[in-house]
Design a protein around this motif. Sequence first.
Motif: not given
Length: 349
Positions: A64-77, A112-121
């Motif tokens: 799926w498309p991702v924003i250029p040079h985005g921040i990775i990862c979507n699992d955080a505490a 939908r808007s996924w972290l690290a893909a549609d927006e920064d992670g």
Amino acid sequence: MANVQITSRQAYRRTDDYTPGTPKLKLVTEDIKLPLAPTSVLIKVHAVSLNYRDANISNGGNPWPVIPHGIICNDAAGEVIAVGQGVQTLAVGDRVGPIIDTENITGRESTRSWLAADEDGVLADYLVFDERKVCKLPTHLDWVEASIIPCAGVTAWTALKNTSIGQSVLIQGTGGVSMFALKLARAAGLKVILSSSSDDKLKDMKERFSSPPLLTVNYAKNPAWHEEVLKYTNGAGVDLVIEVGGTQSLVKSMKCTRRGGIISQVGYLSKQNVNELEEFLPLLIDRRVILRGINAGSKHDMDDLCAALSATLMRFDDIIDLVYSFDKADEAVEFIWQGKQVGKLVIRL
């Protein structure tokens, strides 16, 4: 908003250089958008969990498309350290994690808007999120364990829905979602069959989860691995498959699912080839299989999972494979990319 002196953050953005052997991440310092919006919170991140998806995106393999040079990862505490003037559900000091699809609150949303893909992670030392997109985490877990809940945990939770005590489940692989699902399945009284291409990984899992004995299948050594699964279920097939391979394994998964059983498709780790789906429709109809796509879950799902974990005081230290420091993020992504982990890999800040 409390008087917090934090105005900038460090984050890992993708280089988007997919050449083998080149760095996939770049550490940057950037401003935090302040003042906080009325319903936003500022989070100090303590741990970030990596998933195969992060390595796949960093190496240009995401379908799926991702924003250029985005921040990775979507699992955080992390910990809330400041709140906007209109925040009602969170307070400074709360232990929280953001949901990974920030549009998926109830499960009925059409977008939908996924972290690290549609927006920064979330691979950064500070994050800002609207309170609606954040869940409180169980207080009995340390930061490393809590960080695996939003993606791996919620995916496993939703993939196991509609099962009951005494039923059987085939869990594919020893990655993060699979290991979280294994823990939940055992706690729920399910008969678990675990598959892997590595005898060493299966041996490790049988030692970790020895009572009751864990049933295992090596799909690399046995191309007809679905027949072995059928033997474990006296020919009937499992009630549920947690499917992570995709086209390479899906048809065989259907062959070892009972009539009317469920396949939760949570991943696409194998090389995808539509020619391997020749038997797909006949099997789908003949075995009355329910094939459902699992795209993690909603905020409500994450809240339910956290409530269950708090009630049972379940721990996850036994499925944490490695913990990296923040400065070793690129090394951690490469480790995941090579498929070396058994369980979860976490970056501690």
